[in-house]
Write a protein that holds these residues in place. Structure first.
Motif, mmCIF file in Angstrom:
data_model
loop_
_atom_site.group_PDB
_atom_site.id
_atom_site.type_symbol
_atom_site.label_atom_id
_atom_site.label_comp_id
_atom_site.label_asym_id
_atom_site.label_seq_id
_atom_site.Cartn_x
_atom_site.Cartn_y
_atom_site.Cartn_z
ATOM 1 N N PRO A 125 0.824 -1.207 0.000
ATOM 2 C CA PRO A 125 0.000 0.000 0.000
ATOM 3 C C PRO A 125 0.865 1.266 0.000
ATOM 4 O O PRO A 125 1.849 1.356 0.735
ATOM 5 C CB PRO A 125 -0.809 -0.116 1.291
ATOM 6 C CG PRO A 125 -0.866 -1.585 1.559
ATOM 7 C CD PRO A 125 0.458 -2.122 1.082
ATOM 8 N N ASP A 144 -3.271 0.390 -3.322
ATOM 9 C CA ASP A 144 -3.952 0.551 -2.038
ATOM 10 C C ASP A 144 -3.990 -0.760 -1.254
ATOM 11 O O ASP A 144 -4.646 -0.863 -0.234
ATOM 12 C CB ASP A 144 -5.361 1.093 -2.228
ATOM 13 C CG ASP A 144 -6.218 0.200 -3.104
ATOM 14 O OD1 ASP A 144 -5.682 -0.756 -3.708
ATOM 15 O OD2 ASP A 144 -7.437 0.441 -3.184
ATOM 16 N N ARG A 145 -3.256 -1.771 -1.754
ATOM 17 C CA ARG A 145 -3.226 -3.063 -1.074
ATOM 18 C C ARG A 145 -1.950 -3.820 -1.417
ATOM 19 O O ARG A 145 -1.263 -3.480 -2.363
ATOM 20 C CB ARG A 145 -4.454 -3.885 -1.430
ATOM 21 C CG ARG A 145 -4.551 -4.175 -2.920
ATOM 22 C CD ARG A 145 -5.832 -4.862 -3.317
ATOM 23 N NE ARG A 145 -7.013 -4.064 -3.479
ATOM 24 C CZ ARG A 145 -7.264 -3.247 -4.494
ATOM 25 N NH1 ARG A 145 -6.390 -3.066 -5.426
ATOM 26 N NH2 ARG A 145 -8.391 -2.602 -4.573
ATOM 27 N N PRO A 171 -3.983 -10.406 -5.131
ATOM 28 C CA PRO A 171 -3.865 -9.976 -3.742
ATOM 29 C C PRO A 171 -2.991 -10.928 -2.925
ATOM 30 O O PRO A 171 -3.005 -12.133 -3.139
ATOM 31 C CB PRO A 171 -5.300 -9.973 -3.237
ATOM 32 C CG PRO A 171 -6.114 -10.657 -4.255
ATOM 33 C CD PRO A 171 -5.323 -10.797 -5.502
ATOM 34 N N ARG A 175 -3.651 -10.178 3.986
ATOM 35 C CA ARG A 175 -3.318 -8.774 4.196
ATOM 36 C C ARG A 175 -4.492 -7.911 3.899
ATOM 37 O O ARG A 175 -5.185 -7.946 3.040
ATOM 38 C CB ARG A 175 -2.147 -8.356 3.323
ATOM 39 C CG ARG A 175 -0.949 -9.203 3.582
ATOM 40 C CD ARG A 175 0.213 -8.368 3.887
ATOM 41 N NE ARG A 175 1.309 -9.243 4.239
ATOM 42 C CZ ARG A 175 2.547 -8.924 4.095
ATOM 43 N NH1 ARG A 175 2.868 -7.768 3.640
ATOM 44 N NH2 ARG A 175 3.485 -9.728 4.457
#
Length: 175
Positions: A125, A144-145, A171, A175
């Motif tokens: 992020p 953002d991740r 992803p 998390r």
């Protein structure tokens, strides 16, 4: 797939050209979207609707829902499950990093420079993955991740609109 009746309704409304058809066009577009969504095995990761002249775009994580045959919970007409010859490879669902504004998307800080990130890079992020030039302003595009960049969906120098997916991201677990 939308029924021929809903497509014919949209065609008829759009060819009319009358100013009072906007509510009818919106209703027909909504019906078509509901039919498409009801047949999808998973919800789309992004939906884009433009009203005149009608544009409906849906982006699904991973593979396209073409082999979908899920029952339609919201539609009276349900599709029979489509036979799938081979089971698709199991893959993590993909997230996307989207354009926060309209402008020109760049993967590097300047022409000829090394890109901020490339396919296969792990991002956290706040890490910059690109930038968008809008009215001579350079707007950083940040993840953002946590995840791994799967692929860039827009070429370097492409004109993008608000909400366009710029890259797909696998992803990171937990998390």
């Amino acid at each position: 797939m939308p029924t021929p009746d809903s497509v014919a309704t949209l065609d008829a409304l759009m060819s009319d050209g009358g100013p009072d058809t906007l509510p009818s066009v919106l209703e027909a577009a909504k019906t078509s979207m509901i039919e498409l969504l009801s047949e999808a095995p998973v919800p789309p990761s992004a939906v884009r609707v433009t009203v005149g002249p009608v544009t409906i775009e849906m982006d699904w994580p991973g593979a396209a829902p073409a082999a979908a045959g899920a029952p339609a919970p919201a539609s009276p007409a349900t599709a029979a499950p489509a036979p799938s010859g081979a089971a698709p490879a199991v893959r993590s669902p993909l997230d996307h990093i989207h354009a926060p504004t309209v402008g020109v998307f760049y993967r590097a800080p300047e022409p000829g420079a090394k890109p901020f990130v490339t396919e296969g890079d792990t991002v956290v992020p706040g890490q910059q993955v690109g930038l968008i030039e809008a009215m001579k302003l350079m707007i950083p595009i940040e993840s953002d991740r946590h995840g791994v960049i799967d692929e860039f969906l827009q070429p370097n120098g492409a004109l993008v609109e608000y909400g366009d997916p710029l890259c797909s991201l696998v992803p990171a677990d937990g998390r």
